[in-house]
Motif scaffolding. Structure first.
Motif, PDB file in Angstrom:
ATOM      1  N   ASP A 107       2.258  14.451  -7.566  1.00  0.00           N
ATOM      2  CA  ASP A 107       1.606  15.510  -6.792  1.00  0.00           C
ATOM      3  C   ASP A 107       1.325  15.014  -5.373  1.00  0.00           C
ATOM      4  OD1 ASP A 107       0.294  17.767  -5.945  1.00  0.00           O
ATOM      5  OD2 ASP A 107      -1.581  17.312  -6.995  1.00  0.00           O
ATOM      6  N   PRO A 108       2.362  14.886  -4.541  1.00  0.00           N
ATOM      7  CA  PRO A 108       2.170  14.351  -3.193  1.00  0.00           C
ATOM      8  C   PRO A 108       1.323  15.235  -2.292  1.00  0.00           C
ATOM      9  CG  PRO A 108       4.419  15.128  -3.482  1.00  0.00           C
ATOM     10  CD  PRO A 108       3.772  15.158  -4.828  1.00  0.00           C
ATOM     11  N   THR A 109       1.315  16.547  -2.549  1.00  0.00           N
ATOM     12  CA  THR A 109       0.563  17.456  -1.670  1.00  0.00           C
ATOM     13  C   THR A 109      -0.930  17.175  -1.716  1.00  0.00           C
ATOM     14  OG1 THR A 109       0.447  19.111  -3.459  1.00  0.00           O
ATOM     15  CG2 THR A 109       2.258  19.309  -1.867  1.00  0.00           C
ATOM     16  N   HIS A 110      -1.400  16.590  -2.811  1.00  0.00           N
ATOM     17  CA  HIS A 110      -2.819  16.235  -2.917  1.00  0.00           C
ATOM     18  C   HIS A 110      -3.209  15.237  -1.834  1.00  0.00           C
ATOM     19  CE1 HIS A 110      -6.675  15.944  -4.768  1.00  0.00           C
ATOM     20  NE2 HIS A 110      -6.550  14.660  -5.076  1.00  0.00           N
ATOM     21  N   GLN A 166       9.907  15.876   3.559  1.00  0.00           N
ATOM     22  CA  GLN A 166      10.453  14.531   3.421  1.00  0.00           C
ATOM     23  C   GLN A 166       9.938  13.871   2.148  1.00  0.00           C
ATOM     24  OE1 GLN A 166       9.148  12.685   7.145  1.00  0.00           O
ATOM     25  NE2 GLN A 166      11.229  12.812   7.924  1.00  0.00           N
ATOM     26  N   PRO A 167      10.643  12.842   1.654  1.00  0.00           N
ATOM     27  CA  PRO A 167      10.117  12.061   0.522  1.00  0.00           C
ATOM     28  C   PRO A 167       8.768  11.450   0.891  1.00  0.00           C
ATOM     29  CG  PRO A 167      12.413  11.515   0.946  1.00  0.00           C
ATOM     30  CD  PRO A 167      11.969  12.377   2.090  1.00  0.00           C
ATOM     31  N   LEU A 168       7.903  11.329  -0.095  1.00  0.00           N
ATOM     32  CA  LEU A 168       6.549  10.828   0.156  1.00  0.00           C
ATOM     33  C   LEU A 168       6.563   9.457   0.820  1.00  0.00           C
ATOM     34  CD1 LEU A 168       3.494  11.012  -0.060  1.00  0.00           C
ATOM     35  CD2 LEU A 168       3.669  10.163  -2.413  1.00  0.00           C
ATOM     36  N   ILE A 169       7.464   8.575   0.395  1.00  0.00           N
ATOM     37  CA  ILE A 169       7.465   7.227   0.958  1.00  0.00           C
ATOM     38  C   ILE A 169       7.786   7.253   2.454  1.00  0.00           C
ATOM     39  CG2 ILE A 169       9.904   6.692   0.441  1.00  0.00           C
ATOM     40  CD1 ILE A 169       8.801   3.829  -0.347  1.00  0.00           C
ATOM     41  N   MET A 170       8.639   8.199   2.909  1.00  0.00           N
ATOM     42  CA  MET A 170       8.947   8.326   4.328  1.00  0.00           C
ATOM     43  C   MET A 170       7.743   8.857   5.097  1.00  0.00           C
ATOM     44  SD  MET A 170      11.839   7.031   4.682  1.00  0.00           S
ATOM     45  CE  MET A 170      11.916   7.403   6.435  1.00  0.00           C
ATOM     46  N   ILE A 171       7.028   9.790   4.481  1.00  0.00           N
ATOM     47  CA  ILE A 171       5.810  10.325   5.102  1.00  0.00           C
ATOM     48  C   ILE A 171       4.785   9.211   5.301  1.00  0.00           C
ATOM     49  CG2 ILE A 171       3.831  11.868   4.745  1.00  0.00           C
ATOM     50  CD1 ILE A 171       5.731  13.751   3.228  1.00  0.00           C
ATOM     51  N   LEU A 172       4.657   8.368   4.289  1.00  0.00           N
ATOM     52  CA  LEU A 172       3.683   7.274   4.365  1.00  0.00           C
ATOM     53  C   LEU A 172       4.092   6.236   5.404  1.00  0.00           C
ATOM     54  CD1 LEU A 172       3.033   6.824   0.544  1.00  0.00           C
ATOM     55  CD2 LEU A 172       1.403   7.693   2.236  1.00  0.00           C
ATOM     56  N   ILE A 173       5.388   5.954   5.498  1.00  0.00           N
ATOM     57  CA  ILE A 173       5.868   5.001   6.504  1.00  0.00           C
ATOM     58  C   ILE A 173       5.543   5.503   7.908  1.00  0.00           C
ATOM     59  CG2 ILE A 173       7.951   4.022   7.571  1.00  0.00           C
ATOM     60  CD1 ILE A 173       9.100   3.817   4.700  1.00  0.00           C
ATOM     61  N   VAL A 174       5.753   6.783   8.133  1.00  0.00           N
ATOM     62  CA  VAL A 174       5.443   7.374   9.442  1.00  0.00           C
ATOM     63  C   VAL A 174       3.936   7.371   9.695  1.00  0.00           C
ATOM     64  CG1 VAL A 174       5.510   9.501  10.801  1.00  0.00           C
ATOM     65  CG2 VAL A 174       7.524   8.789   9.498  1.00  0.00           C
ATOM     66  N   ASN A 231      -0.275   1.718  12.242  1.00  0.00           N
ATOM     67  CA  ASN A 231      -1.326   0.777  11.841  1.00  0.00           C
ATOM     68  C   ASN A 231      -0.728  -0.553  11.402  1.00  0.00           C
ATOM     69  OD1 ASN A 231      -2.963   3.000  12.207  1.00  0.00           O
ATOM     70  ND2 ASN A 231      -4.100   2.715  10.308  1.00  0.00           N
ATOM     71  N   GLY A 232       0.307  -0.462  10.566  1.00  0.00           N
ATOM     72  CA  GLY A 232       0.923  -1.670  10.027  1.00  0.00           C
ATOM     73  C   GLY A 232       1.516  -2.553  11.102  1.00  0.00           C
ATOM     74  N   ILE A 233       2.179  -1.951  12.090  1.00  0.00           N
ATOM     75  CA  ILE A 233       2.797  -2.718  13.175  1.00  0.00           C
ATOM     76  C   ILE A 233       1.728  -3.429  14.004  1.00  0.00           C
ATOM     77  CG2 ILE A 233       4.094  -2.529  15.336  1.00  0.00           C
ATOM     78  CD1 ILE A 233       5.692  -0.253  13.947  1.00  0.00           C
ATOM     79  N   VAL A 292       0.852  -1.193   0.000  1.00  0.00           N
ATOM     80  CA  VAL A 292       0.000   0.000   0.000  1.00  0.00           C
ATOM     81  C   VAL A 292       0.885   1.240   0.000  1.00  0.00           C
ATOM     82  CG1 VAL A 292      -1.561   1.404   1.423  1.00  0.00           C
ATOM     83  CG2 VAL A 292      -2.086  -0.998   1.022  1.00  0.00           C
ATOM     84  N   ILE A 293       1.923   1.225   0.825  1.00  0.00           N
ATOM     85  CA  ILE A 293       2.857   2.362   0.889  1.00  0.00           C
ATOM     86  C   ILE A 293       3.602   2.531  -0.431  1.00  0.00           C
ATOM     87  CG2 ILE A 293       5.002   3.173   1.969  1.00  0.00           C
ATOM     88  CD1 ILE A 293       3.954   1.963   4.610  1.00  0.00           C
ATOM     89  N   ILE A 294       4.105   1.427  -0.983  1.00  0.00           N
ATOM     90  CA  ILE A 294       4.870   1.501  -2.242  1.00  0.00           C
ATOM     91  C   ILE A 294       3.995   1.983  -3.390  1.00  0.00           C
ATOM     92  CG2 ILE A 294       6.058   0.112  -4.005  1.00  0.00           C
ATOM     93  CD1 ILE A 294       7.077  -1.641  -1.633  1.00  0.00           C
TER      94      ILE A 294
END
Length: 203
Positions: free
Chosen positions: A149-152, A164-172, A177-179, A138-140
């Motif tokens: 357009d990550p700001t959307h 930060q890179p979008l993937i880092m934002i999503l991981i945070v 939830n994932g854990i 889901v993150i990838i």
């Protein structure tokens, strides 16, 4: 042979009904704890058990069914803006679920053994990996879809560092939830699986 097919069909029908209930009944399959963020989902447990019981091919189909139901539910029963933005895209709603559905069967096959302790280890890993695959992809897939357009998306994620890179934002944002999902699925799969396998042998 016919008896075995009937048992498999019955199990598939039961698990399909459970998945549908988890999708349409609030706070069974998707539990909202953190406002504005996607729900913590208990569905990976259902998928992990089904895939471990029925094998890779059946797990693939079940994962596909899960993804399609999630895609439909996003439009039929929208819950939060982040979920709507994510799961209205079939790449995000379906691909991670298909991969999650395939995973438990692969892991259980790798640990083919009559040793009860090793079987429980395989079920634990299958449960953990099923949930991990769902969250990770889901993150990838989200990072790929919203790369332009990550700001959307990030404007709905609350207090995040948008530099930060979008993937880092999503991981945070999605990591907690994932854990929780991985621990839940990983611990319960080896508890439930032995009883279900015993029922299948007696059926």
């Amino acid at each position: 042979m016919k008896r075995n097919s009937t048992v498999r069909l019955t199990i598939t029908a039961i698990f399909t009904a459970i998945l549908i209930l988890q999708t349409i009944v609030p706070n069974i399959g998707y539990i909202h704890i953190f406002p504005g963020l996607p729900a913590i989902t208990t569905v990976p447990l259902t998928v992990a058990i089904y895939g471990a019981l029925m094998g890779t091919k059946a797990g693939f189909i079940f994962g596909l069914f899960w993804g399609i139901t999630r895609f439909i539910a996003t439009y039929a029963m929208p819950s939060d803006m982040v979920s709507l933005l994510l799961f209205q895209n079939p790449l995000i709603s379906i691909v991670p679920r298909v991969l999650a559905g395939v995973t438990p069967g692969i892991i259980v096959n790798l640990f083919k053994t009559d040793n009860p302790k090793m079987q429980k280890v395989s079920y634990l890993l299958a449960g953990f990996a099923t949930s991990f695959m769902n969250t990770a992809f889901v993150i990838i897939m989200t990072s790929l879809v919203f790369m332009g357009d990550p700001t959307h998306l990030t404007k709905y994620l609350g207090s995040v560092n948008t530099s930060q890179p979008l993937i880092m934002i999503l991981i945070v944002a999605l990591g907690v939830n994932g854990i929780v999902e991985m621990i839940f699925t990983g611990l319960l799969t080896p508890i439930i699986m032995p009883a279900l396998k015993l029922v299948m042998k007696k059926a």
